[in-house]
Design a protein around this motif. Structure first.
Motif, PDB file in Angstrom:
ATOM      1  N   THR A 316       0.812  -1.227   0.000  1.00 29.55           N
ATOM      2  CA  THR A 316       0.000   0.000   0.000  1.00 29.55           C
ATOM      3  C   THR A 316       0.840   1.269   0.000  1.00 29.55           C
ATOM      4  O   THR A 316       0.276   2.370  -0.058  1.00 29.55           O
ATOM      5  CB  THR A 316      -0.928   0.011   1.221  1.00 29.55           C
ATOM      6  N   ARG A 319      -0.167   4.025   2.483  1.00 29.50           N
ATOM      7  CA  ARG A 319      -1.444   4.752   2.437  1.00 29.50           C
ATOM      8  C   ARG A 319      -2.358   4.304   3.564  1.00 29.50           C
ATOM      9  O   ARG A 319      -3.114   5.096   4.109  1.00 29.50           O
ATOM     10  CB  ARG A 319      -2.123   4.535   1.091  1.00 29.50           C
ATOM     11  N   VAL A 320      -2.328   3.031   3.903  1.00 26.10           N
ATOM     12  CA  VAL A 320      -3.131   2.494   4.994  1.00 26.10           C
ATOM     13  C   VAL A 320      -2.162   1.869   5.993  1.00 26.10           C
ATOM     14  O   VAL A 320      -1.569   0.816   5.710  1.00 26.10           O
ATOM     15  CB  VAL A 320      -4.136   1.458   4.495  1.00 26.10           C
ATOM     16  N   ARG A 348      -5.561  -7.878   3.702  1.00 25.60           N
ATOM     17  CA  ARG A 348      -5.754  -7.266   2.377  1.00 25.60           C
ATOM     18  C   ARG A 348      -7.211  -6.850   2.177  1.00 25.60           C
ATOM     19  O   ARG A 348      -7.498  -5.788   1.626  1.00 25.60           O
ATOM     20  CB  ARG A 348      -5.317  -8.258   1.301  1.00 25.60           C
ATOM     21  N   VAL A 351      -7.708  -3.675   4.137  1.00 30.24           N
ATOM     22  CA  VAL A 351      -7.079  -2.522   3.466  1.00 30.24           C
ATOM     23  C   VAL A 351      -7.925  -2.074   2.273  1.00 30.24           C
ATOM     24  O   VAL A 351      -8.159  -0.884   2.060  1.00 30.24           O
ATOM     25  CB  VAL A 351      -5.645  -2.890   3.041  1.00 30.24           C
ATOM     26  N   GLN A 352      -8.399  -3.029   1.470  1.00 34.25           N
ATOM     27  CA  GLN A 352      -9.217  -2.668   0.331  1.00 34.25           C
ATOM     28  C   GLN A 352     -10.523  -2.018   0.748  1.00 34.25           C
ATOM     29  O   GLN A 352     -11.015  -1.091   0.079  1.00 34.25           O
ATOM     30  CB  GLN A 352      -9.498  -3.925  -0.496  1.00 34.25           C
ATOM     31  N   ILE A 354     -10.928  -0.103   3.399  1.00 31.62           N
ATOM     32  CA  ILE A 354     -10.613   1.274   3.799  1.00 31.62           C
ATOM     33  C   ILE A 354     -10.363   2.148   2.580  1.00 31.62           C
ATOM     34  O   ILE A 354     -10.833   3.294   2.493  1.00 31.62           O
ATOM     35  CB  ILE A 354      -9.400   1.273   4.749  1.00 31.62           C
ATOM     36  N   GLU A 355      -9.628   1.603   1.596  1.00 33.41           N
ATOM     37  CA  GLU A 355      -9.369   2.383   0.386  1.00 33.41           C
ATOM     38  C   GLU A 355     -10.641   2.654  -0.401  1.00 33.41           C
ATOM     39  O   GLU A 355     -10.810   3.725  -0.992  1.00 33.41           O
ATOM     40  CB  GLU A 355      -8.353   1.647  -0.486  1.00 33.41           C
ATOM     41  N   THR A 356     -11.551   1.685  -0.403  1.00 32.54           N
ATOM     42  CA  THR A 356     -12.810   1.879  -1.139  1.00 32.54           C
ATOM     43  C   THR A 356     -13.673   2.945  -0.491  1.00 32.54           C
ATOM     44  O   THR A 356     -14.357   3.721  -1.175  1.00 32.54           O
ATOM     45  CB  THR A 356     -13.584   0.556  -1.206  1.00 32.54           C
ATOM     46  N   GLU A 358     -12.646   5.573   0.925  1.00 33.62           N
ATOM     47  CA  GLU A 358     -12.028   6.889   0.734  1.00 33.62           C
ATOM     48  C   GLU A 358     -12.025   7.713   2.023  1.00 33.62           C
ATOM     49  O   GLU A 358     -12.149   8.924   2.015  1.00 33.62           O
ATOM     50  CB  GLU A 358     -12.724   7.662  -0.388  1.00 33.62           C
ATOM     51  N   SER A 362      -6.820   2.693   9.535  1.00 35.10           N
ATOM     52  CA  SER A 362      -5.647   1.845   9.710  1.00 35.10           C
ATOM     53  C   SER A 362      -6.104   0.442  10.088  1.00 35.10           C
ATOM     54  O   SER A 362      -7.242   0.234  10.500  1.00 35.10           O
ATOM     55  CB  SER A 362      -4.718   2.408  10.796  1.00 35.10           C
TER      56      SER A 362
END
Length: 402
Positions: A316, A319-320, A348, A351-352, A354-356, A358, A362
C-alpha cells in the motif's frame, strides 16, 4: 375370459331348452284342442292324428284336469321314456344341469315333459318326445353363441390393442426415443423431452425424465466449463511458474546488495516467491488449487504477524497503516503457510475496504493469550512493524493450540 363365457353360455343354453320345450307343449296343446273339438260321436281319423303328432314332433299328449289324466293323442313310441322333466317344479340350477346333460348323454332318448299350457284352458300337460331334435337345436344355438362370443372377443381384443397401443405403447416409445437420443448426444438440448401426455402417470414419468435431463445437461456443461477453466489455469500456472523462477533468480542477486533496506526486504520477497511457486506446482500437479494436508508445527505469532504487516505496508506504500500488537511468547500450532495466507487475505480485505471508503483508517492486528480471569484492562496498543521486536524462545507453557 373362459370363466365368463361359461357363466354366460350355460344359463343361455338352459333358457333355450326351456323355451324349446315350452313351444312343444303349446304345439301339443293345439293338437289336443283340435282333437277335443271333434264331436263326441265322431272319432279322429288315424291319419289326422298322426299328422297332428308329427306337426308337434311328439309321440303322445296327456292332459291333466282336476287330478285326472286324459290321453288326448297317442302314437307309436320307439321305446319307453328314459327320463321325466317337470318344468313346474324345477329350479334354475336343475335347469342348467339338465341342459348340460343333453350334450353329455349319447343316443336319441325318449323323454317325458310335464308343464303348463299357456293357451286356451290353462292346465297341466304331459308330452312324450324324442330328445334328438332338441339336442340338434341346442348344438346349433350353442354354435351361434360361440360365433357371437368369438366376434365380440375379437372386437374387444382389437379395441384393447388399439387403446393400449395409442395410450401406452406410443407414449412409452416416445419416452424411449428421447432417452436414446439423449444418450447419444447428452450435450444437445434438443433431445430433452417435453411433457405432453394427458395420462397422469405417463406425464409424471415424462416430467421426471425432463427434470433429470435438464440436471444432467447442466452438470455436463458445468463440467466442461470447469475442465476448460482447469486447462486455462494449468497453462497460466505453468507460465507463471517460469516467471516466478526467473524472479527468484533475480532476488538471489538482490540479497547480495550492500543496501541494508534492500537486504532486509529480500528474504521476505524470497519467501513470497517460494509460496507462489509452490502453489503453481500444486495446481499443475492436481489440475486445480487443491490444498495438501496441513503440516502442523509451533508457529510464533509475532514474527508471522510482523511479516504480514510489512508485506501489506509495502503493497500500500504507507497509504493504509498496518500495525500489530502481539504479546511475547504467543504461539499457535498450525500450518505456517496456510496461516500466513489466511492472515494476508484478511488484512488485504481490510485494506481494500478502507481504500474503497475513501476515508482515513488503519489496520491493527492484535494477538494475546486469553486471561483466565478478566482484568478489565485493554490490551496493549498496536505498534508498527519497525517497533516490534522478535519474541524470545517459546516455552511449552506459553503455546496456544488453535
Amino acid at each position: 375370459m373362459a370363466v365368463a363365457e361359461v357363466l354366460i353360455f350355460v344359463p343361455s343354453v338352459a333358457r333355450f331348452r326351456v323355451d324349446n320345450l315350452q313351444s312343444r307343449l303349446e304345439l301339443a296343446q293345439l293338437a289336443a284342442l283340435a282333437q277335443l273339438a271333434t264331436p263326441d260321436q265322431q272319432e279322429v281319423a288315424p291319419a289326422l292324428e298322426r299328422q297332428l303328432l308329427k306337426t308337434a314332433d311328439i309321440f303322445n299328449v296327456v292332459l291333466r284336469r282336476q287330478d285326472v289324466r286324459e290321453l288326448a293323442l297317442s302314437g307309436e313310441m320307439p321305446q319307453m321314456p328314459s327320463a321325466t322333466y317337470n318344468l313346474l317344479e324345477t329350479t334354475d340350477v336343475e335347469l342348467m344341469r339338465d341342459a348340460v346333460a343333453v350334450f353329455l348323454t349319447p343316443g336319441d332318448r325318449v323323454i317325458r315333459v310335464i308343464g303348463r299350457a299357456e293357451l286356451g284352458d290353462q292346465g297341466e300337460i304331459e308330452i312324450t318326445m324324442s330328445e334328438g331334435p332338441l339336442r340338434k337345436a341346442m348344438i346349433a344355438y350353442g354354435l351361434r353363441i360361440l360365433y357371437v362370443s368369438l366376434a365380440i372377443s375379437l372386437a374387444t381384443a382389437a379395441l384393447l390393442f388399439i387403446a393400449v397401443r395409442h395410450y401406452v405403447v406410443k407414449p412409452i416409445s416416445r419416452v424411449v426415443r428421447h432417452m436414446t437420443a439423449y444418450r447419444d448426444a447428452p450435450e444437445d438440448s434438443s433431445g430433452i423431452i417435453e411433457p405432453s401426455n394427458s395420462i397422469r402417470e405417463l406425464r409424471a414419468a415424462e416430467t421426471a425424465l425432463h427434470d433429470l435431463q435438464l440436471q444432467l445437461t447442466k452438470a455436463l456443461r458445468q463440467k466442461d466449463r470447469l475442465a476448460a477453466l482447469g486447462g486455462a489455469v494449468a497453462k497460466i500456472s505453468h507460465d507463471l511458474r517460469n516467471l516466478l523462477t526467473t524472479a527468484q533468480l533475480l532476488v538471489d542477486r538482490i540479497e547480495a546488495s550492500a543496501d541494508p533496506a534492500v537486504r532486509r526486504t529480500a528474504p521476505k520477497l524470497v519467501a513470497s516467491l517460494d509460496r507462489a511457486i509452490s502453489l503453481c506446482e500444486r495446481t499443475l500437479t492436481y489440475g486445480k488449487a487443491e490444498e495438501p494436508a496441513p503440516v502442523l508445527a509451533d508457529v510464533a505469532l509475532a514474527p508471522l504477524l510482523r511479516e504480514v504487516a510489512e508485506n501489506e505496508s509495502l503493497a500500500t506504500e504507507g497509504r493504509v497503516p498496518v500495525t500489530i500488537s502481539a504479546g511475547t511468547g504467543i504461539a499457535v500450532r498450525a500450518d505456517a503457510d496456510q496461516l500466513f495466507r489466511v492472515l494476508t487475505n484478511l488484512v488485504r480485505n481490510a485494506v481494500q475496504a478502507i481504500e474503497t471508503s475513501e476515508k482515513p483508517g488503519s489496520v491493527c492486528i492484535r494477538a494475546a493469550r486469553p486471561s483466565p480471569r478478566p482484568t478489565g484492562r485493554r490490551t496493549s496498543s498496536c505498534e508498527t512493524p519497525a517497533q516490534a521486536r522478535p519474541s524470545p524462545r517459546l516455552s511449552p507453557s506459553s503455546q496456544t493450540l488453535i
